[in-house]
Scaffold this active site. Structure first.
Site, PDB file in Angstrom:
ATOM      1  N   GLY A 192      15.061  15.469   5.262  1.00  0.00           N
ATOM      2  CA  GLY A 192      14.814  14.170   5.169  1.00  0.00           C
ATOM      3  C   GLY A 192      14.845  13.740   3.487  1.00  0.00           C
ATOM      4  N   ALA A 193      15.332  12.353   3.486  1.00  0.00           N
ATOM      5  CA  ALA A 193      15.569  11.660   1.624  1.00  0.00           C
ATOM      6  C   ALA A 193      15.500  10.273   1.947  1.00  0.00           C
ATOM      7  CB  ALA A 193      17.300  12.622   1.649  1.00  0.00           C
ATOM      8  N   ILE A 196       8.936   9.718   2.286  1.00  0.00           N
ATOM      9  CA  ILE A 196       8.230  10.952   2.037  1.00  0.00           C
ATOM     10  C   ILE A 196       8.687  12.193   1.774  1.00  0.00           C
ATOM     11  CG2 ILE A 196       6.608  12.657   3.147  1.00  0.00           C
ATOM     12  CD1 ILE A 196       6.035  10.129   5.374  1.00  0.00           C
ATOM     13  N   VAL A 249      20.024  19.216   9.611  1.00  0.00           N
ATOM     14  CA  VAL A 249      19.657  19.986  10.057  1.00  0.00           C
ATOM     15  C   VAL A 249      19.874  21.118  11.412  1.00  0.00           C
ATOM     16  CG1 VAL A 249      17.550  21.229  10.317  1.00  0.00           C
ATOM     17  CG2 VAL A 249      18.657  20.173   8.095  1.00  0.00           C
ATOM     18  N   GLY A 282      10.640  11.132   9.705  1.00  0.00           N
ATOM     19  CA  GLY A 282      10.198  10.495  10.365  1.00  0.00           C
ATOM     20  C   GLY A 282       8.554  10.387  10.416  1.00  0.00           C
ATOM     21  N   ALA A 332       1.052   1.023   4.409  1.00  0.00           N
ATOM     22  CA  ALA A 332      -0.814   0.530   4.412  1.00  0.00           C
ATOM     23  C   ALA A 332      -1.108  -1.015   4.361  1.00  0.00           C
ATOM     24  CB  ALA A 332      -1.601   1.041   3.327  1.00  0.00           C
ATOM     25  N   HIS A 456       5.241 -10.568 -24.852  1.00  0.00           N
ATOM     26  CA  HIS A 456       6.870 -10.101 -25.614  1.00  0.00           C
ATOM     27  C   HIS A 456       6.050  -8.995 -26.468  1.00  0.00           C
ATOM     28  CE1 HIS A 456      10.516  -8.550 -26.883  1.00  0.00           C
ATOM     29  NE2 HIS A 456      10.237  -9.051 -28.562  1.00  0.00           N
TER      30      HIS A 456
HETATM   31  P1  NAD Z   1      11.966   8.283   6.769  1.00  0.00           P
HETATM   32  O1  NAD Z   1      12.278   7.551   8.325  1.00  0.00           O
HETATM   33  O2  NAD Z   1      12.102   6.837   5.569  1.00  0.00           O
HETATM   34  O3  NAD Z   1      12.933   8.742   6.216  1.00  0.00           O
HETATM   35  C1  NAD Z   1      13.521  10.498   7.532  1.00  0.00           C
HETATM   36  C2  NAD Z   1      13.961  10.191   7.322  1.00  0.00           C
HETATM   37  O4  NAD Z   1      14.484  11.875   8.053  1.00  0.00           O
HETATM   38  C3  NAD Z   1      15.898   9.668   7.453  1.00  0.00           C
HETATM   39  O5  NAD Z   1      16.434   8.993   6.665  1.00  0.00           O
HETATM   40  C4  NAD Z   1      16.653  10.915   8.723  1.00  0.00           C
HETATM   41  O6  NAD Z   1      17.833  10.273   9.228  1.00  0.00           O
HETATM   42  C5  NAD Z   1      16.360  12.416   8.191  1.00  0.00           C
HETATM   43  N1  NAD Z   1      16.388  12.847   9.019  1.00  0.00           N
HETATM   44  C6  NAD Z   1      16.072  12.934  10.260  1.00  0.00           C
HETATM   45  N2  NAD Z   1      16.229  13.813  11.329  1.00  0.00           N
HETATM   46  C7  NAD Z   1      17.093  15.421  10.051  1.00  0.00           C
HETATM   47  C8  NAD Z   1      17.898  15.943  10.468  1.00  0.00           C
HETATM   48  N3  NAD Z   1      17.675  16.923  10.961  1.00  0.00           N
HETATM   49  N4  NAD Z   1      18.159  17.056   9.417  1.00  0.00           N
HETATM   50  C9  NAD Z   1      18.104  15.686   8.123  1.00  0.00           C
HETATM   51  N5  NAD Z   1      17.659  14.700   8.062  1.00  0.00           N
HETATM   52  C10 NAD Z   1      17.464  14.460   9.008  1.00  0.00           C
HETATM   53  O7  NAD Z   1      10.799   8.488   6.792  1.00  0.00           O
HETATM   54  P2  NAD Z   1       9.700   9.329   5.886  1.00  0.00           P
HETATM   55  O8  NAD Z   1      10.017   9.631   5.403  1.00  0.00           O
HETATM   56  O9  NAD Z   1       9.003  10.649   7.085  1.00  0.00           O
HETATM   57  O10 NAD Z   1       8.208   7.653   6.478  1.00  0.00           O
HETATM   58  C11 NAD Z   1       7.461   7.873   7.445  1.00  0.00           C
HETATM   59  C12 NAD Z   1       6.892   6.293   7.221  1.00  0.00           C
HETATM   60  O11 NAD Z   1       6.146   6.155   6.279  1.00  0.00           O
HETATM   61  C13 NAD Z   1       8.402   4.748   6.043  1.00  0.00           C
HETATM   62  O12 NAD Z   1       7.943   4.156   7.597  1.00  0.00           O
HETATM   63  C14 NAD Z   1       7.255   4.626   5.652  1.00  0.00           C
HETATM   64  O13 NAD Z   1       7.699   3.548   4.676  1.00  0.00           O
HETATM   65  C15 NAD Z   1       6.371   5.159   5.740  1.00  0.00           C
HETATM   66  N6  NAD Z   1       5.544   5.641   4.581  1.00  0.00           N
HETATM   67  C16 NAD Z   1       5.383   5.312   3.108  1.00  0.00           C
HETATM   68  C17 NAD Z   1       5.222   4.777   1.982  1.00  0.00           C
HETATM   69  C18 NAD Z   1       5.147   4.168   0.770  1.00  0.00           C
HETATM   70  O14 NAD Z   1       4.954   3.276   1.224  1.00  0.00           O
HETATM   71  N7  NAD Z   1       5.211   4.859  -0.062  1.00  0.00           N
HETATM   72  C19 NAD Z   1       4.705   6.324   1.944  1.00  0.00           C
HETATM   73  C20 NAD Z   1       4.794   7.620   3.140  1.00  0.00           C
HETATM   74  C21 NAD Z   1       5.194   7.181   4.063  1.00  0.00           C
END
Ligand code: NAD
Length: 484
Positions: A192-193, A196, A249, A282, A332, A456
């Site tokens: 997952g890119a 997180i 994956v 996710g 948050a 500036h």
């Molecule tokens: P995400 O949905 O942003 O990313 C998960 C990624 O995993 C997706 O792009 C998906 O395509 C990929 N994926 C899923 N199954 C896969 C597989 N089998 N093989 C390869 N890739 C796969 O989810 P996240 O990064 O877990 O974040 C979850 C939530 O928490 C989001 O809504 C995010 O906005 C929130 N969050 C926000 C912050 C922040 O505000 N900075 C920080 C952490 C989390």
């Protein structure tokens, strides 16, 4: 048999940012409030703040701060004519610093609770009807029931399980474990890119891990403005992250203290062997075990709680906020605003949330932040727009700071000049975006920003320059080079 307990004006379930803020606002408004939360720290004590504080965002930004210093000392400090020898890494100490930050911030929430007379209950809570909550102590002793005229559900979210990569928190780990490692893995895979995955990649690559991100989608950061996500992809790749898009994956196997990951892309099946594999695919709402079946709390097909625009569930007097609903993204500050909104509604004040002007931040290095609409979304609906961009390579202050990667992009309506979206990648993007949020809240035009005096040299004047760029009158960049 459950025994009966006191009556409250409001019961809040969950003490993450949405829940604890909601409890504080309720108490400020004179409502007798109880907040039930089941988070336990490693001393088995209650720790207010939810995943966000105990095992998520705060841990992530605390470790990123440490990782940035380590990276600076190893790779950048020499440019300043400062030579440092024998740099070593004490991961234990780094984690201790992070844990101390969590402890301090959680204690501060506890102090505010005490000041406002909020009843704090360390237990598992379950809605049994629209007026009653069953509380089960964490030692599994007999449950009891507390009652209230209003109940706010704020139980948050947790990582989605991937059947092809079952988490054991030793070799295949979730994001919480990835923020608590006791050594730097040599080679780490991340499934997952998304937000997180990228934040963890920014930390561990700076601490010395070789990182390979496997992302199922072809489109990198699809919800981000595509010009920004292209720039992010370029910068992260240049920093050494190995990002494999369109890579789904399909299986994992553990052997000889390593994980073999099998994934599929357009070219077929591939294998990758890593020391640790992080699953960051996710998050899902924590609705399992939150209400008995008899309450008839309506959930959607993905287990999010069904709410109206006022965060009201289908049960009278029961509200749901934060990650439990699909009203806005899992952020948050969205939960915080909903916490205040619902508390005020209960007290008879109605101040709706403007979900259209909600900033998003990705805490990578460099940071990404945006508010409003993306260029691709506006083009898809045929909106008549104009765009101004300013690359940070043209910013004096960014050069002085040694971090000139990134850009600021402002999108405005071509006829009215109203700002429709602001997108930033670069150092301090999370702070810079506040100006754009305020401008949009006040329905500012790009000319308003262009006529606002910015100090500036500062990084914030890049917003001023991007606003000037909309009218091709940027001052620190030749007109022909507006788009990097
Ligand atoms: P995400 O949905 O942003 O990313 C998960 C990624 O995993 C997706 O792009 C998906 O395509 C990929 N994926 C899923 N199954 C896969 C597989 N089998 N093989 C390869 N890739 C796969 O989810 P996240 O990064 O877990 O974040 C979850 C939530 O928490 C989001 O809504 C995010 O906005 C929130 N969050 C926000 C912050 C922040 O505000 N900075 C920080 C952490 C989390």
């Amino acid at each position: 048999m459950s025994k009966q307990h006191p009556h409250y004006d409001v019961i809040v379930i969950g003490a993450g940012p949405a829940g604890y803020v909601s409890a504080i606002r309720c108490a400020q408004l004179g409502l007798k409030t109880a907040c039930i939360d089941n988070w336990s720290n490693n001393k088995r004590q209650s720790s207010l703040g939810g995943t966000y504080l105990n095992a998520g965002c705060v841990s992530s930004i605390a470790l990123l701060e440490s990782a940035k210093i380590y990276h600076l000392l190893n790779h950048e400090i020499g440019k300043h004519g400062i030579h440092v020898e024998n740099i070593s890494l004490d991961i234990g100490q780094m984690m201790q610093r992070k844990n101390k930050i969590i402890e301090t911030l959680s204690a501060k929430i506890a102090d505010i609770f005490a000041y406002h007379g909020i009843t704090r209950i360390h237990a598992h809570a379950k809605l049994i009807n629209a007026r009653q909550v069953e509380i089960t102590p964490l030692d599994h002793s007999a449950p009891s029931v507390i009652q209230s005229g209003n109940i706010i559900l704020a139980a948050g979210s947790s990582s989605v399980d991937l059947p092809c990569a079952p988490v054991d928190n030793e070799f295949i780990i979730d994001s919480t474990a990835a923020l608590n490692l006791d050594c730097v893995p040599k080679k780490m895979g991340i499934i997952g890119a998304g937000v997180i995955g990228l934040e963890l990649a920014s930390i561990w690559s700076r601490l010395g891990s070789e990182i390979i991100l496997l992302e199922a989608q072809e489109n990198f950061l699809p919800l981000t403005d595509q010009q920004i996500s292209r720039e992010a992809y370029r910068i992260y790749t240049q920093q050494g992250l190995d990002m494999r898009l369109g890579a789904r994956v399909i299986s994992t196997k553990k052997s000889h203290k390593k994980v073999t990951v099998e994934y599929q892309d357009n070219e077929g099946q591939h294998c990758l062997r890593v020391d640790k594999l992080i699953v960051a695919s996710g998050r899902k709402p924590n609705t399992e075990n939150l209400a008995t079946a008899e309450t008839n709390l309506v959930l959607d097909e993905n287990s999010f709680i069904h709410v109206d625009e006022n965060c009201r569930t289908t049960l009278p007097g029961v509200y749901a906020i934060g990650d439990l609903t699909l009203l806005g993204p899992m952020l948050a500050h969205k939960g915080i605003e909903e916490g205040v909104f619902v508390a005020e509604q209960i007290a008879g004040i109605h101040t709706p949330i403007n979900y259209d002007i909600l900033p998003s931040v990705i805490y990578t290095e460099p940071e990404i932040a945006w508010v409003g609409q993306t260029e691709q979304a506006l083009r898809a609906i045929g909106e008549n727009i104009k765009i101004g961009t300013f690359p940070l390579t043209a910013s004096t202050r960014s050069h002085v700071k040694g971090s000139p990667d990134g850009l600021v992009k402002i999108i405005a309506h071509a006829d009215t000049d109203t700002i429709l979206g602001v997108h930033i990648i670069g150092a301090h993007a999370s702070e810079l975006i506040a100006e754009a949020v305020l401008a949009m809240e006040f329905s500012a035009s790009s000319e308003d920003l262009a006529r606002t005096i910015h100090a500036h040299p500062t990084i914030s004047e890049s917003l001023h320059e991007a606003a000037l760029a909309l009218d091709k009158r940027t001052l620190h960049l030749p007109a022909g080079r507006l788009i990097p």
